[in-house]
Design a protein around this motif. Sequence first.
Motif, mmCIF file in Angstrom:
data_model
loop_
_atom_site.group_PDB
_atom_site.id
_atom_site.type_symbol
_atom_site.label_atom_id
_atom_site.label_comp_id
_atom_site.label_asym_id
_atom_site.label_seq_id
_atom_site.Cartn_x
_atom_site.Cartn_y
_atom_site.Cartn_z
ATOM 1 N N GLU A 26 44.119 89.223 -91.519
ATOM 2 C CA GLU A 26 44.803 89.270 -90.231
ATOM 3 C C GLU A 26 44.053 88.523 -89.139
ATOM 4 O O GLU A 26 44.652 88.119 -88.138
ATOM 5 N N THR A 27 42.734 88.362 -89.292
ATOM 6 C CA THR A 27 41.922 87.678 -88.290
ATOM 7 C C THR A 27 40.931 86.757 -88.997
ATOM 8 O O THR A 27 40.611 86.969 -90.181
ATOM 9 N N PRO A 28 40.403 85.751 -88.298
ATOM 10 C CA PRO A 28 39.374 84.906 -88.909
ATOM 11 C C PRO A 28 38.167 85.709 -89.387
ATOM 12 O O PRO A 28 37.619 85.424 -90.456
ATOM 13 N N GLU A 30 38.089 88.807 -90.456
ATOM 14 C CA GLU A 30 38.448 89.502 -91.695
ATOM 15 C C GLU A 30 38.379 88.540 -92.883
ATOM 16 O O GLU A 30 37.930 88.909 -93.974
ATOM 17 N N VAL A 31 38.830 87.305 -92.688
ATOM 18 C CA VAL A 31 38.740 86.295 -93.740
ATOM 19 C C VAL A 31 37.286 86.053 -94.123
ATOM 20 O O VAL A 31 36.943 85.951 -95.307
ATOM 21 N N MET A 32 36.409 85.967 -93.134
ATOM 22 C CA MET A 32 34.989 85.730 -93.396
ATOM 23 C C MET A 32 34.383 86.854 -94.223
ATOM 24 O O MET A 32 33.674 86.608 -95.207
ATOM 25 N N ILE A 33 34.657 88.089 -93.830
ATOM 26 C CA ILE A 33 34.120 89.234 -94.571
ATOM 27 C C ILE A 33 34.704 89.257 -95.985
ATOM 28 O O ILE A 33 33.999 89.519 -96.964
ATOM 29 N N GLY A 34 35.991 88.958 -96.110
ATOM 30 C CA GLY A 34 36.607 88.902 -97.429
ATOM 31 C C GLY A 34 35.959 87.856 -98.318
ATOM 32 O O GLY A 34 35.769 88.079 -99.524
ATOM 33 N N ALA A 35 35.591 86.720 -97.740
ATOM 34 C CA ALA A 35 34.951 85.656 -98.515
ATOM 35 C C ALA A 35 33.596 86.108 -99.056
ATOM 36 O O ALA A 35 33.208 85.744 -100.171
ATOM 37 N N ILE A 36 32.880 86.893 -98.282
ATOM 38 C CA ILE A 36 31.585 87.415 -98.742
ATOM 39 C C ILE A 36 31.788 88.481 -99.805
ATOM 40 O O ILE A 36 31.112 88.488 -100.839
ATOM 41 N N CYS A 58 36.101 99.705 -88.162
ATOM 42 C CA CYS A 58 34.797 99.029 -88.131
ATOM 43 C C CYS A 58 34.843 97.630 -88.739
ATOM 44 O O CYS A 58 33.859 97.164 -89.308
ATOM 45 N N LEU A 59 35.973 96.958 -88.618
ATOM 46 C CA LEU A 59 36.047 95.579 -89.080
ATOM 47 C C LEU A 59 35.711 94.644 -87.917
ATOM 48 O O LEU A 59 36.471 93.758 -87.541
ATOM 49 N N GLU A 60 34.540 94.884 -87.342
ATOM 50 C CA GLU A 60 34.015 94.112 -86.218
ATOM 51 C C GLU A 60 32.520 93.917 -86.432
ATOM 52 O O GLU A 60 31.847 94.825 -86.934
ATOM 53 N N PRO A 61 31.981 92.765 -86.054
ATOM 54 C CA PRO A 61 30.565 92.487 -86.346
ATOM 55 C C PRO A 61 29.591 93.475 -85.717
ATOM 56 O O PRO A 61 28.651 93.919 -86.379
ATOM 57 N N GLN A 62 29.797 93.856 -84.453
ATOM 58 C CA GLN A 62 28.854 94.766 -83.813
ATOM 59 C C GLN A 62 28.897 96.140 -84.448
ATOM 60 O O GLN A 62 27.854 96.792 -84.633
ATOM 61 N N CYS A 63 30.084 96.599 -84.800
ATOM 62 C CA CYS A 63 30.209 97.902 -85.461
ATOM 63 C C CYS A 63 29.500 97.900 -86.815
ATOM 64 O O CYS A 63 28.814 98.861 -87.169
ATOM 65 N N ASP A 130 35.110 78.620 -98.396
ATOM 66 C CA ASP A 130 36.192 79.576 -98.149
ATOM 67 C C ASP A 130 36.316 79.860 -96.656
ATOM 68 O O ASP A 130 37.419 79.869 -96.092
ATOM 69 N N ILE A 131 35.179 80.103 -96.013
ATOM 70 C CA ILE A 131 35.162 80.410 -94.585
ATOM 71 C C ILE A 131 35.641 79.208 -93.776
ATOM 72 O O ILE A 131 36.455 79.340 -92.846
ATOM 73 N N LEU A 132 35.165 78.028 -94.122
ATOM 74 C CA LEU A 132 35.554 76.819 -93.390
ATOM 75 C C LEU A 132 37.049 76.553 -93.496
ATOM 76 O O LEU A 132 37.722 76.279 -92.496
ATOM 77 N N LEU A 133 37.577 76.632 -94.715
ATOM 78 C CA LEU A 133 38.984 76.308 -94.927
ATOM 79 C C LEU A 133 39.917 77.365 -94.352
ATOM 80 O O LEU A 133 40.865 77.044 -93.629
ATOM 81 N N TYR A 134 39.639 78.628 -94.669
ATOM 82 C CA TYR A 134 40.600 79.679 -94.353
ATOM 83 C C TYR A 134 40.379 80.364 -93.007
ATOM 84 O O TYR A 134 41.328 80.891 -92.429
ATOM 85 N N ALA A 135 39.156 80.375 -92.492
ATOM 86 C CA ALA A 135 38.904 80.999 -91.187
ATOM 87 C C ALA A 135 38.852 79.972 -90.057
ATOM 88 O O ALA A 135 39.276 80.257 -88.937
ATOM 89 N N PHE A 136 38.324 78.758 -90.361
ATOM 90 C CA PHE A 136 38.184 77.735 -89.320
ATOM 91 C C PHE A 136 39.168 76.578 -89.478
ATOM 92 O O PHE A 136 39.145 75.638 -88.681
#
Length: 216
Positions: A26-28, A30-36, A58-63, A130-136
């Motif tokens: 749903e968000t860039p 979330e895509v990044m975390i999914g890629a990891i 808690c799908l936020e970096p600071q959390c 994955d992050i470059l293509l799908y999030a950025f």
Amino acid sequence: MPQRRLISVFDRLLQQHGPQHWWPGETPFEVMIGAILTQNTAWTNVERAIANLKQAGCLEPQCLLDTPFEQVADWLRPSGYFNIKTRRVRDYCAWYLEQGGYPRLRRRRTHTLRQALLAVHGIGPETADDILLYAFNRPVFVIDAYTRRLFARLGLIAGDEPYDTLRLAVEASLPTDVQLYNEYHALIVNHAKDHCKPKPRCDNCRLRRGCGGVGE
């Protein structure tokens, strides 16, 4: 790598499977975390882990940094290797925030951003791409095990080439098009799961003609 052959493979995959509209997120971020999290596991397991993060809010970096390690690891448990992945996720979150988050990172040129991602602990070439293509939304072609298997069976590659050798060869042979790279990779993943398995299921495969994997 012949462009006409690559485009023909893409067209036949698209005819067989239809548009994929990948990556599921749903968000860039979330895509990044999914890629990891998708490293060394099936996507269904990643979905369960991400659902845990969403349910916990808690799908936020600071959390993810502020929450105790053991709690984050428990949320990520469905993705497998959860202690390792928790460290990788938290290292990525720390880097992500230090760099100014998405608004600043998206201003970087693709090559510079890719090198920065590769310098983060636990981020290898496939995850970075994955992050470059799908999030950025950058025109970077992702090379994964499915791509190697399919292209090797089709005689397009040997299959044991270094990652960047294959990536650059594909990118040089295709138009520089984010949507094309996105759809192509997603179609390969879908096809590899349905047909081009380690022991291939060749019935009804539109790539069967000229494929060296038939009858394996």
